[in-house]
Design a protein around this motif. Structure first.
Motif, PDB file in Angstrom:
ATOM      1  N   GLU A 292       0.852  -1.186   0.000  1.00 34.33           N
ATOM      2  CA  GLU A 292       0.000   0.000   0.000  1.00 34.33           C
ATOM      3  C   GLU A 292       0.887   1.235   0.000  1.00 34.33           C
ATOM      4  N   PRO A 293       0.741   2.114  -0.989  1.00 36.42           N
ATOM      5  CA  PRO A 293       1.607   3.292  -1.048  1.00 36.42           C
ATOM      6  C   PRO A 293       1.236   4.335   0.011  1.00 36.42           C
ATOM      7  N   ARG A 294       1.850   4.216   1.172  1.00 33.55           N
ATOM      8  CA  ARG A 294       1.620   5.176   2.257  1.00 33.55           C
ATOM      9  C   ARG A 294       2.928   5.418   2.980  1.00 33.55           C
ATOM     10  N   ASP A 295       2.959   6.455   3.724  1.00 32.08           N
ATOM     11  CA  ASP A 295       4.168   6.849   4.447  1.00 32.08           C
ATOM     12  C   ASP A 295       4.223   6.140   5.791  1.00 32.08           C
ATOM     13  N   PRO A 296       5.291   5.541   6.157  1.00 32.32           N
ATOM     14  CA  PRO A 296       6.534   5.291   5.439  1.00 32.32           C
ATOM     15  C   PRO A 296       6.431   4.039   4.563  1.00 32.32           C
ATOM     16  N   LEU A 297       7.031   4.115   3.403  1.00 31.69           N
ATOM     17  CA  LEU A 297       6.964   3.006   2.446  1.00 31.69           C
ATOM     18  C   LEU A 297       7.627   1.738   2.963  1.00 31.69           C
ATOM     19  N   LEU A 298       8.638   1.878   3.799  1.00 30.08           N
ATOM     20  CA  LEU A 298       9.346   0.704   4.297  1.00 30.08           C
ATOM     21  C   LEU A 298       8.439  -0.254   5.062  1.00 30.08           C
ATOM     22  N   LEU A 299       7.371   0.259   5.671  1.00 21.81           N
ATOM     23  CA  LEU A 299       6.465  -0.611   6.422  1.00 21.81           C
ATOM     24  C   LEU A 299       5.604  -1.481   5.519  1.00 21.81           C
ATOM     25  N   SER A 300       5.346  -1.051   4.298  1.00 19.75           N
ATOM     26  CA  SER A 300       4.519  -1.848   3.398  1.00 19.75           C
ATOM     27  C   SER A 300       5.336  -2.506   2.287  1.00 19.75           C
ATOM     28  N   MET A 301       6.645  -2.497   2.422  1.00 18.81           N
ATOM     29  CA  MET A 301       7.541  -3.083   1.426  1.00 18.81           C
ATOM     30  C   MET A 301       7.576  -4.607   1.583  1.00 18.81           C
ATOM     31  N   THR A 302       7.578  -5.298   0.466  1.00 19.17           N
ATOM     32  CA  THR A 302       7.744  -6.743   0.451  1.00 19.17           C
ATOM     33  C   THR A 302       9.157  -7.019  -0.040  1.00 19.17           C
ATOM     34  N   ALA A 303      10.009  -7.524   0.831  1.00 20.24           N
ATOM     35  CA  ALA A 303      11.439  -7.636   0.540  1.00 20.24           C
ATOM     36  C   ALA A 303      11.768  -8.586  -0.605  1.00 20.24           C
ATOM     37  N   ASN A 304      10.977  -9.619  -0.825  1.00 15.57           N
ATOM     38  CA  ASN A 304      11.317 -10.553  -1.899  1.00 15.57           C
ATOM     39  C   ASN A 304      10.572 -10.258  -3.201  1.00 15.57           C
ATOM     40  N   TYR A 305       9.825  -9.146  -3.249  1.00 10.78           N
ATOM     41  CA  TYR A 305       9.198  -8.682  -4.484  1.00 10.78           C
ATOM     42  C   TYR A 305       9.899  -7.404  -4.913  1.00 10.78           C
ATOM     43  N   PHE A 306      10.746  -7.506  -5.902  1.00 12.17           N
ATOM     44  CA  PHE A 306      11.507  -6.346  -6.340  1.00 12.17           C
ATOM     45  C   PHE A 306      11.867  -6.481  -7.803  1.00 12.17           C
ATOM     46  N   LYS A 307      12.243  -5.381  -8.382  1.00 15.04           N
ATOM     47  CA  LYS A 307      12.791  -5.335  -9.741  1.00 15.04           C
ATOM     48  C   LYS A 307      14.175  -4.717  -9.644  1.00 15.04           C
ATOM     49  N   LEU A 308      15.052  -5.138 -10.500  1.00 14.75           N
ATOM     50  CA  LEU A 308      16.383  -4.544 -10.600  1.00 14.75           C
ATOM     51  C   LEU A 308      16.422  -3.670 -11.836  1.00 14.75           C
ATOM     52  N   PHE A 309      16.967  -2.483 -11.683  1.00 15.04           N
ATOM     53  CA  PHE A 309      17.191  -1.571 -12.796  1.00 15.04           C
ATOM     54  C   PHE A 309      18.687  -1.298 -12.865  1.00 15.04           C
ATOM     55  N   LEU A 310      19.203  -1.122 -14.055  1.00 13.37           N
ATOM     56  CA  LEU A 310      20.611  -0.751 -14.176  1.00 13.37           C
ATOM     57  C   LEU A 310      20.758   0.724 -13.825  1.00 13.37           C
ATOM     58  N   SER A 311      21.809   1.046 -13.122  1.00 19.42           N
ATOM     59  CA  SER A 311      22.003   2.425 -12.683  1.00 19.42           C
ATOM     60  C   SER A 311      22.493   3.328 -13.809  1.00 19.42           C
ATOM     61  N   ASP A 312      22.881   2.769 -14.924  1.00 20.93           N
ATOM     62  CA  ASP A 312      23.369   3.538 -16.066  1.00 20.93           C
ATOM     63  C   ASP A 312      22.497   3.242 -17.283  1.00 20.93           C
ATOM     64  N   VAL A 313      21.859   4.248 -17.829  1.00 28.76           N
ATOM     65  CA  VAL A 313      20.971   4.072 -18.973  1.00 28.76           C
ATOM     66  C   VAL A 313      21.748   3.568 -20.188  1.00 28.76           C
ATOM     67  N   GLY A 314      22.987   3.988 -20.322  1.00 26.50           N
ATOM     68  CA  GLY A 314      23.812   3.513 -21.433  1.00 26.50           C
ATOM     69  C   GLY A 314      24.036   2.014 -21.375  1.00 26.50           C
ATOM     70  N   LEU A 315      24.254   1.480 -20.170  1.00 30.49           N
ATOM     71  CA  LEU A 315      24.404   0.028 -20.019  1.00 30.49           C
ATOM     72  C   LEU A 315      23.111  -0.688 -20.385  1.00 30.49           C
ATOM     73  N   LEU A 316      22.000  -0.124 -19.952  1.00 30.90           N
ATOM     74  CA  LEU A 316      20.713  -0.744 -20.241  1.00 30.90           C
ATOM     75  C   LEU A 316      20.440  -0.786 -21.736  1.00 30.90           C
ATOM     76  N   THR A 317      20.663   0.322 -22.426  1.00 32.51           N
ATOM     77  CA  THR A 317      20.405   0.339 -23.865  1.00 32.51           C
ATOM     78  C   THR A 317      21.349  -0.594 -24.616  1.00 32.51           C
TER      79      THR A 317
END
Length: 101
Positions: A67-92
């Motif tokens: 649920e998107p509410r403050d603080p987000l850490l309380l409603s975070m599911t630790a094993n549900y995540f996506k990884l994004f590359l920190s550099d757009v050039g690497l991603l492309t």
């Protein structure tokens, strides 16, 4: 870089996770599917490899929240995540795009 700085027993799995990032971003899954990394499908067995990519500032972790509410850490599911590359050039480059500049 991965083979130079990671533990030898983790190098192959870390590289596989890195290579899977673009494909996983293209999927509609709510989380990163890890069963294709090295056959050990449990997140607890691979968590250190994901953290290696994040600690090396190669990837950013974005967690799913119930649920998107403050603080987000309380409603975070630790094993549900996506990884994004920190550099757009690497991603492309991993997607195979050639930027004409």
């Amino acid at each position: 870089m991965i083979s130079k700085h990671s533990r030898p027993e983790d190098t192959r799995s870390v590289k596989r996770i890195y290579d899977l990032i673009p494909r996983e971003l293209n999927q509609q899954n709510k989380r990163f599917i890890i069963k294709e990394t090295d056959g050990k499908a449990k997140f607890s067995r691979n968590e250190e490899r994901f953290l290696w990519l994040v600690d090396a500032n190669v990837a950013l972790t974005v967690y799913n929240v119930v649920e998107p509410r403050d603080p987000l850490l309380l409603s975070m599911t630790a094993n549900y995540f996506k990884l994004f590359l920190s550099d757009v050039g690497l991603l492309t480059s991993l997607f195979g795009f050639i930027v004409p500049w």
